[in-house]
Design a protein around this motif. Structure first.
Motif, mmCIF file in Angstrom:
data_model
loop_
_atom_site.group_PDB
_atom_site.id
_atom_site.type_symbol
_atom_site.label_atom_id
_atom_site.label_comp_id
_atom_site.label_asym_id
_atom_site.label_seq_id
_atom_site.Cartn_x
_atom_site.Cartn_y
_atom_site.Cartn_z
ATOM 1 N N GLY A 77 16.200 32.095 31.392
ATOM 2 C CA GLY A 77 16.055 30.671 31.689
ATOM 3 C C GLY A 77 14.754 30.367 32.412
ATOM 4 O O GLY A 77 14.064 29.396 32.095
ATOM 5 N N ALA A 78 14.405 31.201 33.383
ATOM 6 C CA ALA A 78 13.164 31.007 34.127
ATOM 7 C C ALA A 78 11.944 31.188 33.221
ATOM 8 O O ALA A 78 10.987 30.408 33.288
ATOM 9 C CB ALA A 78 13.098 31.971 35.311
ATOM 10 N N LEU A 79 11.993 32.200 32.368
ATOM 11 C CA LEU A 79 10.875 32.417 31.443
ATOM 12 C C LEU A 79 10.726 31.248 30.483
ATOM 13 O O LEU A 79 9.605 30.824 30.176
ATOM 14 C CB LEU A 79 11.071 33.719 30.671
ATOM 15 C CG LEU A 79 10.974 35.003 31.491
ATOM 16 C CD1 LEU A 79 11.287 36.221 30.634
ATOM 17 C CD2 LEU A 79 9.622 35.134 32.152
ATOM 18 N N ASN A 80 11.832 30.705 30.013
ATOM 19 C CA ASN A 80 11.763 29.538 29.133
ATOM 20 C C ASN A 80 11.167 28.339 29.860
ATOM 21 O O ASN A 80 10.380 27.578 29.271
ATOM 22 C CB ASN A 80 13.147 29.191 28.578
ATOM 23 C CG ASN A 80 13.603 30.187 27.542
ATOM 24 O OD1 ASN A 80 12.803 30.872 26.910
ATOM 25 N ND2 ASN A 80 14.909 30.286 27.362
ATOM 26 N N MET A 81 11.517 28.167 31.124
ATOM 27 C CA MET A 81 10.941 27.073 31.903
ATOM 28 C C MET A 81 9.428 27.249 32.057
ATOM 29 O O MET A 81 8.672 26.289 31.921
ATOM 30 C CB MET A 81 11.597 26.984 33.280
ATOM 31 C CG MET A 81 13.019 26.471 33.256
ATOM 32 S SD MET A 81 13.783 26.459 34.900
ATOM 33 C CE MET A 81 13.000 24.987 35.579
ATOM 34 N N VAL A 82 8.987 28.480 32.319
ATOM 35 C CA VAL A 82 7.555 28.748 32.473
ATOM 36 C C VAL A 82 6.833 28.479 31.157
ATOM 37 O O VAL A 82 5.762 27.868 31.141
ATOM 38 C CB VAL A 82 7.310 30.192 32.953
ATOM 39 C CG1 VAL A 82 5.841 30.566 32.835
ATOM 40 C CG2 VAL A 82 7.767 30.352 34.390
ATOM 41 N N ARG A 83 7.420 28.929 30.056
ATOM 42 C CA ARG A 83 6.793 28.679 28.750
ATOM 43 C C ARG A 83 6.645 27.187 28.505
ATOM 44 O O ARG A 83 5.604 26.723 28.041
ATOM 45 C CB ARG A 83 7.618 29.324 27.643
ATOM 46 C CG ARG A 83 7.446 30.811 27.568
ATOM 47 C CD ARG A 83 8.189 31.399 26.366
ATOM 48 N NE ARG A 83 8.351 32.821 26.574
ATOM 49 C CZ ARG A 83 9.507 33.437 26.785
ATOM 50 N NH1 ARG A 83 10.631 32.760 26.761
ATOM 51 N NH2 ARG A 83 9.553 34.725 26.984
ATOM 52 N N ASP A 84 7.680 26.439 28.816
ATOM 53 C CA ASP A 84 7.616 24.993 28.636
ATOM 54 C C ASP A 84 6.548 24.376 29.528
ATOM 55 O O ASP A 84 5.784 23.510 29.093
ATOM 56 C CB ASP A 84 8.971 24.347 28.914
ATOM 57 C CG ASP A 84 10.022 24.691 27.875
ATOM 58 O OD1 ASP A 84 9.650 25.171 26.773
ATOM 59 O OD2 ASP A 84 11.222 24.496 28.160
ATOM 60 N N GLN A 85 6.486 24.817 30.773
ATOM 61 C CA GLN A 85 5.485 24.297 31.700
ATOM 62 C C GLN A 85 4.075 24.668 31.257
ATOM 63 O O GLN A 85 3.153 23.860 31.333
ATOM 64 C CB GLN A 85 5.742 24.820 33.111
ATOM 65 C CG GLN A 85 6.995 24.271 33.748
ATOM 66 C CD GLN A 85 7.380 25.016 35.014
ATOM 67 O OE1 GLN A 85 6.766 25.999 35.402
ATOM 68 N NE2 GLN A 85 8.432 24.535 35.669
#
Length: 187
Positions: A77-85
């Protein structure tokens, strides 16, 4: 509370499972999210997403290790958030720094896997075998860097090593992993 009791609460659809999982695993999952995200609000959002995903997936899933399962859900979930950011701002951070270290290796593996239709589970098995063959100290360093995304200075401090020794150790492990993947025809 024991892990099996918490999983039982999930299967009984008892909302107390969410309170139990937060009290037992909140600090662990928060550390994972914080190492990747660095922003308090993003960490809280990630944790809320983790608890929701656990609620929505248990059942039918029955994790062998709730700790590992929640850690993986939080990390992803955190990695997906970083990718989105990063799509929005294209800024560098600790996450991209640690992944840059293995970009060439992972890019070659990913491209080869796509070309040959290799299952990710087979690749995961090879990497797990590689890690199992490492001494415990090396395995801990590798996981701290590439799973938890810890900074090299933090890894050095936690393991009583110099920053230089950690860098050299990680470089050698990446090379060995690359060699193993070449032997297995992944790159």
């Amino acid at each position: 509370m024991r892990e099996t009791e918490i999983i039982g609460q999930f299967f009984a659809r008892d909302e107390a499972a969410l309170t139990s999982v937060q009290s037992e695993y909140g600090a662990y999952c928060s550390t994972i999210a914080r190492n990747i995200l660095r922003d308090k609000e993003d960490v809280e959002e990630c944790l809320n997403d983790t608890w929701l995903k656990a609620w929505n997936t248990i059942p039918p899933k029955r994790p062998q290790s709730l700790l590992a399962y929640l850690g993986r859900v939080t990390r992803n979930g955190a990695l997906n958030m970083v990718r989105d950011q990063n799509r929005q701002k294209r800024a560098g951070d600790q996450y991209t720094t640690s992944l840059d270290e293995i970009r060439e290796l992972s890019g070659a593996v990913q491209g080869q896997a796509e070309l040959e239709g290799i299952e990710s589970s087979a690749l995961t098995e090879i990497i797990n075998d590689f890690l199992a063959g490492l001494p415990k100290e090396k395995r801990i360093i590798f996981v701290q860097r590439y799973f938890y995304m810890d900074a090299i200075s933090d890894i050095a401090a936690a393991n009583g090593m110099t920053v230089s020794a950690v860098k050299v150790s990680l470089l050698r492990m990446r090379r060995k992993l690359g060699k193993k993947l070449q032997e297995e025809k992944y790159i």
